[in-house]
Design a protein around this motif. Sequence first.
Motif, PDB file in Angstrom:
ATOM      1  N   SER A 304       0.852  -1.171  -0.039  1.00 12.28           N
ATOM      2  CA  SER A 304       0.127  -0.089   0.166  1.00 12.28           C
ATOM      3  C   SER A 304       0.947   1.253   0.103  1.00 12.28           C
ATOM      4  O   SER A 304       2.136   1.251   0.258  1.00 12.28           O
ATOM      5  CB  SER A 304      -1.079  -0.139   1.194  1.00 12.28           C
ATOM      6  OG  SER A 304      -0.115   0.205   2.378  1.00 12.28           O
ATOM      7  N   TRP A 305       0.316   2.234  -0.300  1.00 13.08           N
ATOM      8  CA  TRP A 305       0.994   3.517  -0.166  1.00 13.08           C
ATOM      9  C   TRP A 305       1.342   4.057   1.052  1.00 13.08           C
ATOM     10  O   TRP A 305       2.685   4.581   1.223  1.00 13.08           O
ATOM     11  CB  TRP A 305       0.080   4.741  -0.876  1.00 13.08           C
ATOM     12  CG  TRP A 305       0.878   6.079  -0.729  1.00 13.08           C
ATOM     13  CD1 TRP A 305       0.456   7.214   0.264  1.00 13.08           C
ATOM     14  CD2 TRP A 305       2.183   6.567  -1.315  1.00 13.08           C
ATOM     15  NE1 TRP A 305       1.561   8.119  -0.008  1.00 13.08           N
ATOM     16  CE2 TRP A 305       2.579   7.901  -0.677  1.00 13.08           C
ATOM     17  CE3 TRP A 305       3.023   5.928  -1.996  1.00 13.08           C
ATOM     18  CZ2 TRP A 305       3.827   8.337  -1.078  1.00 13.08           C
ATOM     19  CZ3 TRP A 305       4.105   6.708  -2.410  1.00 13.08           C
ATOM     20  CH2 TRP A 305       4.607   7.842  -1.967  1.00 13.08           C
ATOM     21  N   GLU A 306       0.711   3.741   2.203  1.00 11.92           N
ATOM     22  CA  GLU A 306       1.086   3.851   3.393  1.00 11.92           C
ATOM     23  C   GLU A 306       2.520   3.234   3.781  1.00 11.92           C
ATOM     24  O   GLU A 306       3.226   3.783   4.405  1.00 11.92           O
ATOM     25  CB  GLU A 306      -0.092   3.338   4.355  1.00 11.92           C
ATOM     26  CG  GLU A 306      -1.269   4.283   4.443  1.00 11.92           C
ATOM     27  CD  GLU A 306      -2.173   3.984   3.251  1.00 11.92           C
ATOM     28  OE1 GLU A 306      -2.857   4.897   3.124  1.00 11.92           O
ATOM     29  OE2 GLU A 306      -1.878   2.936   2.522  1.00 11.92           O
ATOM     30  N   VAL A 307       2.528   2.014   3.166  1.00  9.15           N
ATOM     31  CA  VAL A 307       3.863   1.209   3.555  1.00  9.15           C
ATOM     32  C   VAL A 307       4.978   2.020   2.810  1.00  9.15           C
ATOM     33  O   VAL A 307       6.024   1.982   3.286  1.00  9.15           O
ATOM     34  CB  VAL A 307       3.703  -0.227   2.925  1.00  9.15           C
ATOM     35  CG1 VAL A 307       4.948  -0.871   3.094  1.00  9.15           C
ATOM     36  CG2 VAL A 307       2.783  -0.874   4.109  1.00  9.15           C
ATOM     37  N   VAL A 308       4.747   2.241   1.417  1.00  8.29           N
ATOM     38  CA  VAL A 308       5.826   2.897   0.734  1.00  8.29           C
ATOM     39  C   VAL A 308       6.185   4.306   1.166  1.00  8.29           C
ATOM     40  O   VAL A 308       7.415   4.715   1.267  1.00  8.29           O
ATOM     41  CB  VAL A 308       5.316   3.054  -0.586  1.00  8.29           C
ATOM     42  CG1 VAL A 308       6.428   3.976  -1.650  1.00  8.29           C
ATOM     43  CG2 VAL A 308       4.980   1.585  -1.400  1.00  8.29           C
ATOM     44  N   ARG A 323      11.466  13.064   9.218  1.00 12.12           N
ATOM     45  CA  ARG A 323      10.746  11.668   9.103  1.00 12.12           C
ATOM     46  C   ARG A 323       9.184  12.055   9.722  1.00 12.12           C
ATOM     47  O   ARG A 323       8.241  11.432   9.112  1.00 12.12           O
ATOM     48  CB  ARG A 323      11.407  10.763   9.971  1.00 12.12           C
ATOM     49  CG  ARG A 323      10.555   9.361   9.740  1.00 12.12           C
ATOM     50  CD  ARG A 323      11.485   8.444  10.578  1.00 12.12           C
ATOM     51  NE  ARG A 323      10.765   6.966  10.567  1.00 12.12           N
ATOM     52  CZ  ARG A 323      11.117   5.976  11.002  1.00 12.12           C
ATOM     53  NH1 ARG A 323      12.316   5.971  11.821  1.00 12.12           N
ATOM     54  NH2 ARG A 323      10.585   4.870  10.940  1.00 12.12           N
ATOM     55  N   GLN A 324       9.154  12.761  10.883  1.00 15.81           N
ATOM     56  CA  GLN A 324       7.939  13.156  11.351  1.00 15.81           C
ATOM     57  C   GLN A 324       6.877  13.572  10.534  1.00 15.81           C
ATOM     58  O   GLN A 324       5.656  13.749  10.638  1.00 15.81           O
ATOM     59  CB  GLN A 324       7.984  13.848  12.740  1.00 15.81           C
ATOM     60  CG  GLN A 324       8.246  12.970  13.824  1.00 15.81           C
ATOM     61  CD  GLN A 324       9.840  12.543  13.592  1.00 15.81           C
ATOM     62  OE1 GLN A 324      10.650  13.187  13.239  1.00 15.81           O
ATOM     63  NE2 GLN A 324      10.175  11.165  14.160  1.00 15.81           N
ATOM     64  N   LYS A 325       7.452  14.516   9.702  1.00 20.12           N
ATOM     65  CA  LYS A 325       6.567  15.225   8.820  1.00 20.12           C
ATOM     66  C   LYS A 325       5.791  14.090   7.535  1.00 20.12           C
ATOM     67  O   LYS A 325       4.862  14.661   7.152  1.00 20.12           O
ATOM     68  CB  LYS A 325       7.346  16.174   7.947  1.00 20.12           C
ATOM     69  CG  LYS A 325       8.309  17.243   8.889  1.00 20.12           C
ATOM     70  CD  LYS A 325       7.031  18.250   9.726  1.00 20.12           C
ATOM     71  CE  LYS A 325       7.974  19.097  10.468  1.00 20.12           C
ATOM     72  NZ  LYS A 325       6.962  19.870  11.213  1.00 20.12           N
ATOM     73  N   PHE A 326       6.125  13.185   7.392  1.00 18.82           N
ATOM     74  CA  PHE A 326       5.661  12.201   6.602  1.00 18.82           C
ATOM     75  C   PHE A 326       4.405  11.558   7.236  1.00 18.82           C
ATOM     76  O   PHE A 326       3.524  10.874   6.289  1.00 18.82           O
ATOM     77  CB  PHE A 326       6.574  11.083   6.172  1.00 18.82           C
ATOM     78  CG  PHE A 326       7.578  11.427   5.000  1.00 18.82           C
ATOM     79  CD1 PHE A 326       7.623  11.034   3.821  1.00 18.82           C
ATOM     80  CD2 PHE A 326       8.643  12.399   5.458  1.00 18.82           C
ATOM     81  CE1 PHE A 326       8.568  11.331   2.919  1.00 18.82           C
ATOM     82  CE2 PHE A 326       9.582  12.775   4.534  1.00 18.82           C
ATOM     83  CZ  PHE A 326       9.429  12.169   3.156  1.00 18.82           C
ATOM     84  N   HIS A 327       4.109  11.623   8.331  1.00 17.54           N
ATOM     85  CA  HIS A 327       3.052  10.712   9.051  1.00 17.54           C
ATOM     86  C   HIS A 327       2.149  11.392   9.910  1.00 17.54           C
ATOM     87  O   HIS A 327       2.151  12.735   9.997  1.00 17.54           O
ATOM     88  CB  HIS A 327       3.784   9.691   9.881  1.00 17.54           C
ATOM     89  CG  HIS A 327       4.753   8.829   9.523  1.00 17.54           C
ATOM     90  ND1 HIS A 327       4.582   7.914   8.394  1.00 17.54           N
ATOM     91  CD2 HIS A 327       6.182   8.888   9.523  1.00 17.54           C
ATOM     92  CE1 HIS A 327       5.812   7.562   8.329  1.00 17.54           C
ATOM     93  NE2 HIS A 327       6.520   8.095   8.801  1.00 17.54           N
TER      94      HIS A 327
END
Length: 327
Positions: A304-308, A323-327
Amino acid sequence: MTTSEHRFNYSGNKVPHGKDILHPEWPDAKWDLGGLFVHDEQIFNILDIIQNVYDCILPIKSVFGCYSVMWSGGRTTHQTDHWSYSGWKPDLVFKEYNKRGINVTLTFSNTLLEEKHLSDPSSNYLLDELAKQEYDGNAVTVTSDMLSDYIRDKYPALKQKASIVKSTMEMPKKRTVEYYDSLFERYDLIYLHPDDNFNFKLLEEIAETGKVDKYTPLINEPCVRNCNIRNDHYDEYSRKVIDGWHGMFNFTDVDNIHDRSHPNTICPSVLHPELRTCYVHKPDFKKMYDLGFRNFKLQGRDASWEVVNYVISDWMVEQNFIRQKFH
């Protein structure tokens, strides 16, 4: 003091910017990302966001994948109907990547091809559209030498990559630097077998050949180490796409072969979740990087895109802020 602490001023109140947002332990790493025809729109979006917000272009230098034409192999895709997302044709997807400086690689790694399959119109259509771009970095990943010869005769300038599937089928137990070096007689670039990420003697020998820039290790392989049915998985997927072809763009929806519904090829990662996978841990990755490896592969076309998105944030960017900005 760590590399991150040397690089960033933690006493300030501003997050990193520009190239400082890249992972400080391997800032020169370049990435080949799975997701072609599956996650294109999301990849374009995240590239634009990072460039607009942080003035940095993520080091995604290549994308790979293929929808289920006869020549495709290796893995199924997470969703098989995205080959023309938002009404786009494949050539427009290729152009969009290429204008961003990103190479496109079609995964033509079917293990069961016969001469009659070389005329498959859907596979040839994709090959023709890719070659028309005349973009130097575009490539095909190939397992069959017969297909390799066919493509080389038709498009001699198109780069070819030796697939992980190829080394699995030819040398399933152990590969040597001599074996890999022999592949350069036919192929321009090599995808390193995931088990070999942990053979540091072999990695050192490869580095000493002076051709390390022509190798691309796969970093996040979810299969277990030394899987004894990896070749059966590749054959099963290959058979499904050959049998599932019903016309130019009419394919069987290839299901997940890593499943108990396939009694002869149940993945060990399903039966034995306690076994370690081929996912490379950060200290081992740093050793590879320090040996001179700079090109790395991240699979994602069956995720899934969430995993990618998580994988991109885990490997490409600074961990404490960005990294925190991605989630």
